[in-house]
Design a protein around this motif. Structure first.
Motif, short mmCIF file in Angstrom:
data_model
loop_
_atom_site.label_atom_id
_atom_site.label_comp_id
_atom_site.label_asym_id
_atom_site.label_seq_id
_atom_site.Cartn_x
_atom_site.Cartn_y
_atom_site.Cartn_z
N ARG A 14 3.56 -20.19 -2.21
CA ARG A 14 2.72 -19.94 -1.04
C ARG A 14 2.46 -18.45 -0.89
NH1 ARG A 14 0.53 -22.36 3.73
NH2 ARG A 14 -0.83 -20.67 4.42
N LEU A 15 3.50 -17.66 -1.09
CA LEU A 15 3.36 -16.21 -0.94
C LEU A 15 2.42 -15.64 -2.00
CD1 LEU A 15 4.69 -13.79 0.68
CD2 LEU A 15 6.12 -13.51 -1.35
N ALA A 16 2.55 -16.11 -3.23
CA ALA A 16 1.72 -15.60 -4.33
C ALA A 16 0.24 -15.87 -4.06
CB ALA A 16 2.14 -16.24 -5.65
N VAL A 17 -0.06 -17.08 -3.59
CA VAL A 17 -1.46 -17.42 -3.29
C VAL A 17 -1.95 -16.65 -2.07
CG1 VAL A 17 -3.02 -19.28 -2.62
CG2 VAL A 17 -1.29 -19.67 -4.39
N GLU A 18 -1.11 -16.58 -1.05
CA GLU A 18 -1.47 -15.87 0.18
C GLU A 18 -1.81 -14.41 -0.10
OE1 GLU A 18 -2.14 -15.40 4.24
OE2 GLU A 18 -1.65 -17.26 3.20
N MET A 19 -1.03 -13.79 -1.02
CA MET A 19 -1.20 -12.36 -1.32
C MET A 19 -2.11 -12.13 -2.52
SD MET A 19 0.38 -10.76 1.00
CE MET A 19 0.36 -9.12 0.28
N LYS A 20 -2.72 -13.20 -3.03
CA LYS A 20 -3.61 -13.10 -4.18
C LYS A 20 -2.92 -12.38 -5.35
CE LYS A 20 -8.01 -13.19 -1.68
NZ LYS A 20 -7.45 -13.55 -0.37
N ALA A 21 -1.69 -12.79 -5.61
CA ALA A 21 -0.92 -12.21 -6.71
C ALA A 21 -1.52 -12.64 -8.05
CB ALA A 21 0.54 -12.63 -6.63
N ASP A 22 -1.41 -11.76 -9.02
CA ASP A 22 -1.90 -12.08 -10.37
C ASP A 22 -0.91 -12.94 -11.13
OD1 ASP A 22 -4.28 -10.30 -10.27
OD2 ASP A 22 -2.75 -8.75 -10.09
N ARG A 64 0.84 -1.21 0.00
CA ARG A 64 0.00 0.00 0.00
C ARG A 64 0.87 1.26 0.00
NH1 ARG A 64 -2.49 3.57 3.50
NH2 ARG A 64 -1.35 2.78 5.29
N MET A 65 2.03 1.16 0.63
CA MET A 65 2.92 2.32 0.71
C MET A 65 3.95 2.33 -0.42
SD MET A 65 3.54 2.85 4.79
CE MET A 65 4.39 1.31 5.04
N ASN A 66 3.71 1.49 -1.45
CA ASN A 66 4.54 1.51 -2.66
C ASN A 66 5.98 1.05 -2.39
OD1 ASN A 66 4.28 1.84 -5.40
ND2 ASN A 66 5.21 3.87 -5.39
N ILE A 67 6.16 0.13 -1.46
CA ILE A 67 7.45 -0.45 -1.15
C ILE A 67 7.54 -1.82 -1.79
CG2 ILE A 67 8.90 -1.33 0.74
CD1 ILE A 67 7.82 0.82 2.50
N VAL A 68 8.74 -2.19 -2.25
CA VAL A 68 8.98 -3.52 -2.79
C VAL A 68 9.45 -4.44 -1.68
CG1 VAL A 68 10.33 -4.90 -4.42
CG2 VAL A 68 9.56 -2.61 -5.07
N PRO A 69 8.62 -5.38 -1.21
CA PRO A 69 9.08 -6.35 -0.20
C PRO A 69 10.05 -7.35 -0.84
CG PRO A 69 6.68 -6.21 -0.27
CD PRO A 69 7.19 -5.55 -1.50
N ILE A 70 11.15 -7.62 -0.16
CA ILE A 70 12.11 -8.62 -0.62
C ILE A 70 12.11 -9.74 0.42
CG2 ILE A 70 14.52 -9.07 -1.15
CD1 ILE A 70 14.74 -6.19 -2.07
N ILE A 71 11.63 -10.90 0.01
CA ILE A 71 11.35 -12.00 0.93
C ILE A 71 12.34 -13.13 0.71
CG2 ILE A 71 9.58 -13.61 1.74
CD1 ILE A 71 8.31 -10.89 -0.41
N ASN A 72 12.77 -13.75 1.80
CA ASN A 72 13.65 -14.91 1.72
C ASN A 72 13.33 -15.83 2.91
OD1 ASN A 72 15.60 -16.72 0.99
ND2 ASN A 72 17.34 -15.33 1.31
N THR A 73 13.60 -17.11 2.74
CA THR A 73 13.51 -18.00 3.89
C THR A 73 14.64 -17.66 4.86
OG1 THR A 73 14.81 -19.61 2.65
CG2 THR A 73 12.43 -19.92 2.68
N ASN A 74 14.38 -17.77 6.11
CA ASN A 74 15.39 -17.46 7.12
C ASN A 74 16.33 -18.66 7.23
OD1 ASN A 74 16.91 -16.56 9.21
ND2 ASN A 74 15.19 -16.04 10.55
N ASP A 75 17.29 -18.71 6.28
CA ASP A 75 18.16 -19.87 6.17
C ASP A 75 19.09 -20.05 7.37
OD1 ASP A 75 17.19 -20.67 3.67
OD2 ASP A 75 18.44 -19.22 2.64
#
Length: 810
Positions: free
Chosen positions: A267-275, A227-238
């Motif tokens: 999982r993230l794409a489905v959780e966030m309803k990504a297109d 919503r705040m126009n930020i790009v989240p960068i996600i990784n597993t906590n290896d």
């Protein structure tokens, strides 16, 4: 000052000063675009200098709201629908992010990926990145630290070369991840800052998805960042993740275990309803067998249920998922309503635009779709055409001729059905197409009769096409060489508006033993469909129905041009813009054709007035949309202000031809027509340029400078002048006292043409049957070896020409 202006000014000032401002109370008073701008600016409030703030302001002010709602739980049925994707997850595999030495990051690739994500973010899309690379980055740092920790004495005694080869301890992956995660994130932040884009780091484990409270917290955080126009960068906590559990990837649509970044991204794409989920790896996409094996074929579109037809290869040497994990994760995401594309993120030819190309709907990688088309894919059509084409090439010449004659008969027998289909196309195109294009689209009884006559001419010519001996050589005793004609292979012909092109090109392909892929314009869809059905009916006579295929799917021209391993020659027939687009797109496939038809008629000082007027009128007015129509009229200076010149101008005015004056012609006139913007213009309508030249030689120089090497004409009664003109003008067709409209395969007696080529190799001018043939060499011996012809050998080369029997015309 309005509230919005005041709020914006206050926010900018506070951001620059580094002070806080409760701006969310103001958002209710602002438009959505202004609110988005303020949110964007607030994220930069930690920056202390105006130089960092200004790009944010500029981008926010120019950014338009992307007009597409989030996914409604339904994935895209076709690639073209990906253009509407708003929320996009980009998954970067280990092989994409990691250098080839597995120690450190591929900075160039990463920079181009960041740029593409930033571009899409600036378009108003919501971008998320699932990234690997922490382990590789950490391994690089830890190895560096270990080397530095070696004692000075060790370094001095070992020497530089031995130091490089010094054995290092095996580094534990979790420690590498812990050491590399902060550096990886700092790198992303530095790269995105160049595009005035803010980022945020999210580290997750399985528990963050399977614990309901943690899952809600994660979901809320990501939505707020977007919503705040930020790009989240996600990784597993290896650094803390447990070892992967075998065979625990997918347990249904509601459960997916996060054991690698493929499953995390799904999982993230489905959780966030990504297109859209774009999974970048080190292979082109999904193959039906391990990439690199002889028969491996890239799968363009993959459907649920096709898993059994796939043989998976080994995993990437730096990743832990492998292609099977990618496919299972992709299918899980697809079931959850997210479209998925798996593509290559390491190929330097496409890395710089792979993400944006996928979002534009271009054919890259493997597209996962739940909607299986009723008919075959274009790849399957091409393969079917090639197989049937090989049978076609081995038919007897008379059998190929019979097919063409049958097609000619069907054009007259089914005339009413063809004209009815054409009428539907004309009605649908009324008001949308220009008059010249409508003229090209229109069929009539006379056109169909002419087509049938031309096809019968081709049928006669087909008897002397495939398998003709062009040259025979006796290389040595009992060693004879022949050069014979053979088909080129699979032809792709792309044509606009003109449905009469379909039977013409089909007949030429049949006569030359080539298989054919046809892509017609949608404005002629009904007419093309019936003509293709008739073509296949004729081909069925000898069991080669599939040799001619009509591409009726949503394939873009640029996508067809990527089939470089399946198509041997592309022949475009249409506007100069279409031809140029194909020539740019077909980087791996030869293109036969011309991009423009800038044809000249030069009227010499010794021209006959009657011939000149008739030739100019026919060249310009008979069919102004044709590529062989006159676009520039060159007049000898001595003809200005003569009765001949006046009659030419009067004729053009009567025919309602709009005249543009060339620079020299305009200088002779007090009141002149509008001066031409460019002397290299293809009008394609009742318009032309008139220019003045001092001599025949100057006319030739003008043609070479501004022409397109298509067709050029001289009108003169001086034979010597005409012969010099025809010898010196370097165009595919050069005429003396004849209309430029004669540049046509049918009028040349070729029966028809696949197009007119201005190329210097293979075929030039109207391309008929012979232009669709190539040759191969056949050598017949009796155990001959090259060693027989060495200095100590027993044989000598003769290289004697053997007479070739002449064709006997029917």
């Amino acid at each position: 000052m309005s509230l919005a202006q005041g709020a914006t000014t206050a926010l900018v000032n506070s951001a620059v000063a580094g002070t806080s401002l409760d701006f969310y109370t103001l958002l209710g008073e602002l438009s959505s675009s202004q609110g988005a701008m303020l949110r964007r600016l607030a994220l930069c409030s930690h920056l202390k200098t105006r130089t960092h703030i200004c790009p944010c302001i500029t981008r926010a002010m120019s950014q338009s709201k992307f007009p597409v709602a989030h996914s409604l739980g339904k994935s895209a049925a076709h690639r073209s629908e990906l253009r509407q994707a708003k929320r996009i997850v980009v998954k970067l595999g280990s092989a994409v992010v990691t250098r080839g030495d597995e120690c450190g990051l591929a900075l160039g690739r990463l920079a181009s990926i960041v740029e593409q994500v930033a571009v899409l973010q600036n378009q108003g899309r919501e971008m998320m990145i699932v990234t690997s690379g922490a382990v590789a980055f950490g391994r690089q740092r830890l190895r560096h630290e270990i080397l530095l920790s070696q004692s000075v004495r060790q370094a001095l005694h070992s020497g530089q070369n031995q130091l490089k080869e010094m054995s290092l301890p095996v580094l534990e992956a979790r420690a590498c991840a812990a050491a590399g995660q902060s550096g990886l994130m700092a790198l992303y932040e530095a790269m995105f800052t160049q595009y005035s884009t803010c980022t945020a780091q999210i580290l997750v484990t399985n528990l963050d998805f399977h614990d309901e409270q943690k899952r809600r917290n994660l979901n809320s955080t990501l939505h707020e960042l977007l919503r705040m126009n930020i790009v989240p960068i996600i990784n597993t906590n290896d650094a803390v993740v447990p070892p992967p559990v075998p065979n625990s990837d997918l347990q249904g649509v509601n459960v997916i275990h996060i054991k690698d970044n493929d499953s995390l991204a799904a999982r993230l794409a489905v959780e966030m309803k990504a297109d859209l989920l774009i999974a970048l790896s080190d292979v082109e996409g999904l193959y039906d067998s391990p990439p690199g094996t002889d028969d491996a074929k890239l799968i363009d579109i993959f459907y649920p249920g096709d898993q059994q037809s796939i043989r998976y290869g080994s995993k990437s040497k730096v990743g832990i998922g492998g292609m099977e994990a990618k496919v299972m994760s992709a299918l899980w995401a697809l079931q959850g309503g997210t479209s998925v594309v798996i593509a290559n993120g390491t190929d330097p030819k496409v890395t710089g635009h792979v993400i944006t190309d996928i979002v534009e709907g271009k054919k890259l990688g493997t597209f996962f779709s739940e909607v299986k088309p009723a008919g075959p894919t274009v790849e399957q059509q091409t393969d079917m055409a090639r197989q049937a084409g090989r049978v076609l090439a081995n038919l007897l010449p008379d059998e190929r001729g019979e097919i063409i004659c049958r097609l000619a008969d069907l054009l007259t027998e089914k005339k009413e059905e063809i004209l009815s289909a054409n009428k539907r196309d004309l009605e649908a195109s009324s008001g949308r197409l220009s008059q010249p294009l409508l003229a090209r689209l229109t069929l009539s009884s006379s056109k169909l009769n002419s087509l049938a006559i031309g096809l019968r001419q081709i049928a006669i010519s087909s008897r002397y096409s495939v398998g003709q001996v062009l040259r025979r050589t006796r290389v040595a005793n009992n060693l004879e060489l022949e050069q014979i004609t053979v088909p080129i292979g699979v032809l792709l012909v792309i044509f606009e508006s003109r449905p009469d092109c379909l039977p013409q090109v089909s007949a030429l392909a049949i006569a030359s033993g080539n298989s054919l892929l046809l892509k017609g314009g949608k404005e002629a869809a009904n007419t093309n469909r019936i003509l293709h059905q008739l073509t296949q009916e004729a081909l069925s006579m000898h069991g080669v129905k599939d040799a001619v295929q009509l591409v009726s799917t949503r394939e873009e021209v640029e996508d067809l041009c990527r089939l470089d391993k399946m198509i041997d020659l592309i022949i475009p027939r249409g506007s100069s813009q279409l031809v140029r687009e194909i020539q740019r797109a077909a980087k791996g496939i030869p293109v036969l054709g011309h991009s423009e038809g800038i044809c000249h008629v030069y009227v010499d000082s010794e021209a006959c007035i009657e011939k000149a007027i008739d030739i100019i009128k026919d060249s310009k007015c008979d069919y102004p949309a044709a590529c062989n129509a006159m676009e520039t009229l060159l007049i000898h200076r001595d003809l200005l202000r003569t009765p001949m010149f006046d009659q030419i101008i009067d004729m053009l005015r009567v025919e309602q031809v709009k005249i543009h004056a060339g620079p020299r012609f305009a200088s002779y006139l007090t009141f002149s027509p509008s001066e031409v913007k460019s002397l290299r213009t293809e009008y394609g309508d009742l318009e032309c340029c008139i220019e003045v030249v001092d001599s025949m030689q100057e006319a030739i120089e003008h043609i070479h400078k501004y022409g397109s090497s298509h067709t050029d004409v001289i009108v003169t009664e001086n034979e010597e002048t005409a012969e010099q003109f025809m010898q010196q003008v370097d165009s595919a067709c050069v005429f003396w006292n004849a209309s430029s409209r004669f540049a046509d395969g049918y009028r040349f007696g070729l029966g028809a043409e696949v197009g007119i080529s201005t190329a210097r190799i293979h075929a030039r001018g109207p391309v008929g049957l012979e232009g669709l043939l190539t040759t191969k060499w056949v050598l017949r011996g009796e155990g001959h070896t090259v060693a027989d012809f060495s200095e100590s050998g027993s044989m000598k080369y003769l290289h004697e020409n053997i007479p070739v029997p002449h064709r006997i015309p029917s």
